[in-house]
Design an enzyme around this catalytic site. Sequence first.
Site, PDB file in Angstrom:
ATOM      1  CE1 TYR A 113     -10.042   6.105   2.363  1.00  0.00           C
ATOM      2  CE2 TYR A 113     -11.429   5.648   4.258  1.00  0.00           C
ATOM      3  CZ  TYR A 113     -11.278   5.820   2.897  1.00  0.00           C
ATOM      4  OH  TYR A 113     -12.364   5.729   2.070  1.00  0.00           O
ATOM      5  CG  PHE A 169      -6.849   6.004  -4.439  1.00  0.00           C
ATOM      6  CD1 PHE A 169      -7.748   5.207  -3.762  1.00  0.00           C
ATOM      7  CD2 PHE A 169      -5.503   5.893  -4.145  1.00  0.00           C
ATOM      8  CE1 PHE A 169      -7.313   4.319  -2.791  1.00  0.00           C
ATOM      9  CE2 PHE A 169      -5.056   5.010  -3.184  1.00  0.00           C
ATOM     10  CZ  PHE A 169      -5.965   4.214  -2.498  1.00  0.00           C
ATOM     11  CG  ASP A 170     -11.747   6.493  -1.018  1.00  0.00           C
ATOM     12  OD1 ASP A 170     -12.508   7.479  -0.901  1.00  0.00           O
ATOM     13  OD2 ASP A 170     -12.079   5.354  -0.647  1.00  0.00           O
ATOM     14  CB  ILE A 191      -6.506  -3.928   0.918  1.00  0.00           C
ATOM     15  CG1 ILE A 191      -6.036  -2.722   1.724  1.00  0.00           C
ATOM     16  CG2 ILE A 191      -7.365  -3.533  -0.276  1.00  0.00           C
ATOM     17  CD1 ILE A 191      -5.161  -1.756   0.961  1.00  0.00           C
ATOM     18  CE1 TYR A 207      -8.936  -2.724  -3.494  1.00  0.00           C
ATOM     19  CE2 TYR A 207      -7.264  -1.027  -3.288  1.00  0.00           C
ATOM     20  CZ  TYR A 207      -8.475  -1.564  -2.911  1.00  0.00           C
ATOM     21  OH  TYR A 207      -9.221  -0.933  -1.952  1.00  0.00           O
TER      22      TYR A 207
END
Length: 109
Positions: free
Chosen positions: A27, A38-39, A58, A84
């Site tokens: 991912y 962000f990741d 999530i 989130y």
Amino acid sequence: MGLTKQVITPGDGLNYPKRGDRLTMHYVGKLASNEMVFDSSVRKGRPFVFTIGIGAVIRGWDEGVMQMSLGEKSVLYLTSDLCYGKEGAGGVIPPNCDLNFEVQLLKIN
């Protein structure tokens, strides 16, 4: 509010994850507002392994990844309520932030 899936590369069209399956995926997670990464499991050089459908990830992943077949690569466009929410995460994901994930289903264990 919700989830949109855009297929980049189709999977086998036969094997789909079921609740409780252990999955191996790559991912890249981005903020929808500015495409900031962000990741990324790709950047880390190792796939992400988790159990689907039990709240280990999530909600947008639990819902979106179960629509993917083995080998598929897609982008999941998720509204904040499936990510989130009003809390944000880790000082990197702001509150009420929509996210985009490029995901590839590598293995269903």
